[in-house]
Design an enzyme around this catalytic site. Structure first.
Site, PDB file in Angstrom:
ATOM      1  N   ARG A   1       0.833  -1.210   0.000  1.00  0.00           N
ATOM      2  CA  ARG A   1       0.000   0.000   0.000  1.00  0.00           C
ATOM      3  C   ARG A   1       0.868   1.261   0.000  1.00  0.00           C
ATOM      4  NH1 ARG A   1      -5.467  -1.745   2.235  1.00  0.00           N
ATOM      5  NH2 ARG A   1      -6.051  -3.029   0.455  1.00  0.00           N
TER       6      ARG A   1
ATOM      7  N   THR B   1      10.057 -12.570  12.573  1.00  0.00           N
ATOM      8  CA  THR B   1      10.393 -13.858  13.210  1.00  0.00           C
ATOM      9  C   THR B   1       9.781 -13.889  14.599  1.00  0.00           C
ATOM     10  OG1 THR B   1      12.161 -15.176  14.237  1.00  0.00           O
ATOM     11  CG2 THR B   1      12.674 -12.874  13.860  1.00  0.00           C
TER      12      THR B   1
ATOM     13  N   ASP C   1      11.021 -15.349  17.001  1.00  0.00           N
ATOM     14  CA  ASP C   1      12.092 -15.531  17.998  1.00  0.00           C
ATOM     15  C   ASP C   1      12.529 -14.241  18.700  1.00  0.00           C
ATOM     16  OD1 ASP C   1      12.020 -18.168  17.369  1.00  0.00           O
ATOM     17  OD2 ASP C   1      13.957 -18.231  16.342  1.00  0.00           O
TER      18      ASP C   1
ATOM     19  N   SER D   1       0.967 -27.996  41.343  1.00  0.00           N
ATOM     20  CA  SER D   1       1.590 -28.255  40.050  1.00  0.00           C
ATOM     21  C   SER D   1       2.880 -27.465  39.939  1.00  0.00           C
ATOM     22  CB  SER D   1       0.651 -27.809  38.930  1.00  0.00           C
ATOM     23  OG  SER D   1       0.369 -26.425  39.060  1.00  0.00           O
TER      24      SER D   1
END
Ligand code: F6P
Length: 323
Positions: free
Chosen positions: A25, A126, A128, A216
């Site tokens: 664009r 990415t 990461d 947990s």
């Protein structure tokens, strides 16, 4: 600068489409011809370039993946492959390229510029978040929220069964995802490649939790941790604590999919537009990013080679907050 091309390369990341949209664009707005390249550098080598217009990117800002496809291209790592790519660019009279991707994409772009002098700008795509010169990369925010959603669900079942889970998140060489997800998911421990993993210390943390009858316990592991992935780590721990009966989950590619978050769409839109403007301004061989909310450029080489430090204090904080 009259005719430019855009490609996505390497691992896809949510928000790549928003970036493609911004590039296309902005190019149209500035009166440039814009070509899309199919499958990243592979498409350059195969001559898979096609004209795009404003309408080509309608209704894609919210879509995950990349509409122009991506690939990890071995051939582009060779001088012969890059020469073929350059010949196709010359034939189409392309004046500049915007390459959206991570480390591998930027490395290829830097070689391409050095060998053929073609103006090229990198945009950080990415999950990461491991590129220097930008506070965040496109896809990272979506990936951590996807992983967090999964971790919250794992916590439900872990807590109901008083279980310990080892959850592996992506990040081949980087622990950004693990740190943010670990901290926001209330993990008992976070293991990342940037910090040496001390298994005895990890066992001590877990034993403390079991001693306190914690319902947990969750250990979030970046896939690139120095002690290995979740299966290897558990194998090593079981030698020392045979009674350990944890569950292992590898979240894997689920982290790469899905509709990009607002943050990723904003980042993608800003860097996509800035990349086009950079080509118009005569910039080349640089990566665009955002630092302290401002558009920022670094050389492609620096973006790959310089290390953006992770916040190692997160590790200690996770331990304190989970006690
Ligand atoms: O670079 C992004 C990434 O998702 C890494 O976190 C992961 O190690 C890698 O890609 C996986 O790549 P592939 O999809 O090619 O297996």
């Amino acid at each position: 600068m009259e005719k430019i091309a855009v490609l996505t390369s390497g691992g896809d990341a949510p928000g790549m489409n928003a970036c493609i949209r911004a590039v296309v664009r902005t190019a149209c707005y500035k009166g440039l011809e814009i070509y899309g390249v199919e499958r990243g550098y592979q498409g350059l080598i195969d001559g898979m370039l096609f004209p795009m217009e404003s309408k080509s990117v309608s209704n894609i800002i919210q879509r995950g993946g990349t509409i122009i496809k991506t690939a990890r291209c071995k051939a582009f790592e060779t001088p012969d492959g890059r020469r073929l790519a350059f010949e196709n660019i010359q034939e189409k009279e392309i004046d500049g390229i915007i390459a959206i991707g991570g480390n591998g994409t930027y490395t290829g772009a830097a070689y391409f510029y050095e060998e053929f002098g073609i103006p090229i700008i990198g945009a950080p795509g990415t999950i990461d978040n491991d590129l220097f010169g930008t506070d965040y990369t496109i896809g990272y925010d979506t990936a951590i929220n996807t992983a967090l959603d999964a971790i919250d669900k794992i916590r439900d079942t872990a807590d109901s069964n008083d279980r310990t889970f080892f959850v592996e998140v992506m990040g081949r060489d980087a622990g950004y995802i693990a740190l943010d997800v670990g901290l926001s998911g209330g993990a008992e421990a976070i293991l990342v490649p940037e910090a040496h993993t001390d298994l005895d210390h990890l066992i001590a943390i877990l034993q403390k939790g079991w001693g306190r009858k914690k319902g947990s316990q969750l250990v979030v592991v970046a896939e690139g941790d120095d002690e290995g992935g979740v299966f290897e780590i558990v194998k090593k721990i079981k030698v020392k604590v045979p009674s350990l009966d944890p569950r292992m989950v590898v979240l894997g590619h689920i982290q790469r999919g899905g509709s990009p978050t607002a943050r990723d769409r904003v980042l993608a839109s800003r860097v996509g537009a800035a990349a086009v403007q950079a080509l118009i301004d005569g910039k080349t061989n640089v990566a665009v990013g955002i630092v302290n909310d401002q558009i920022h450029f670094v050389s492609l080489k620096d973006a790959v080679e310089k290390k953006k430090p992770v916040n190692a204090k997160f590790l200690e904080l996770a331990e304190i907050l989970s006690t």
